[in-house]
Design an enzyme around this catalytic site. Sequence first.
Site: not given
Ligand code: SIN
Length: 291
Positions: A115, A117, A266, A281
């Site tokens: 996805h 974000d 990602h 994040r």
């Molecule tokens: C996410 O999916 O936004 C985070 C990716 C991760 O935790 O590696």
Amino acid sequence: MNAVTHATRPAETHAIDDFEVIRVEANLGAEIRGLDLTGPVTDELADLLRSLLWEHQVLFFRNTGIDDAKQAEIGRIFGPPVADSIAKRRGVKDEDIIPFNTGPYSNGYYGTPWHADATYLETPYQVSILRSVIAPELGGDTAFSSGISAYEALPDEVKQKIESLDAIHRPNGKAYRLIDDEKELADYLDEYSGVAHPVVITHPFNGRKVLYVNEGFTKEVVGLPEDESKELLRTLTHQFYRPENIVRFKWQPGSLAIWDNRSVQHYGVADYGQAQRQLVRIVAQGDRPRR
Ligand code: SIN
């Protein structure tokens, strides 16, 4: 690792006197070495990070030594901060910084499908920044896949077919995974009931065409019969699984990844068993994606 570029900048601050840009894969990703992120976020540093990101799509740093506040300051280079849509409904403010515990993955959260974000928003995040606090010994990488090279490799007839199409994005998979309470779930799904974005967008800062559908949130192509829509989305989202379009990052405490949600998707790799994995994040608001 290949293609090391030694870059020298005017010695305005020690932070960007000398650094290396090490391209990691042919189609995306660069590790930046020798750039001190702990100092002041000057205009020069901001310009440099933006131009590196629009060029390489995802940037990696090791042993940054930065804290939450510095990460948030770096995030503001790319746009105002935004809280996650579920957290926001629960009272989290856009500027709050909440460590993001993703492990052990048996807690049900992991892994994430491919996805970009928050594409279920009208103005999805432009940039996301993850910093590792606790990393598993082995596993728990994040993989990134380029919508630019995914688009470029499509046959011409597919490019023509999709150039004027829109698709609907919804957060329903995420909501079912993360919200237990029935009423909260119903309200959330009502609030985020679907937004249309072009299937191919033009990147706002580098002008490149990007395939902009993702397995996590893109649910249907507007104006196509259900079967045809499913088949087209299956074909398009599969482009992101091709190794040619992917770079994979191994976390260590202090590592930082900055990615451009307009050009990459990602995937959080769920292979770290009972190990702990904690990241912080920060995300930056973007504009509406445009054709
Ligand atoms: C996410 O999916 O936004 C985070 C990716 C991760 O935790 O590696």
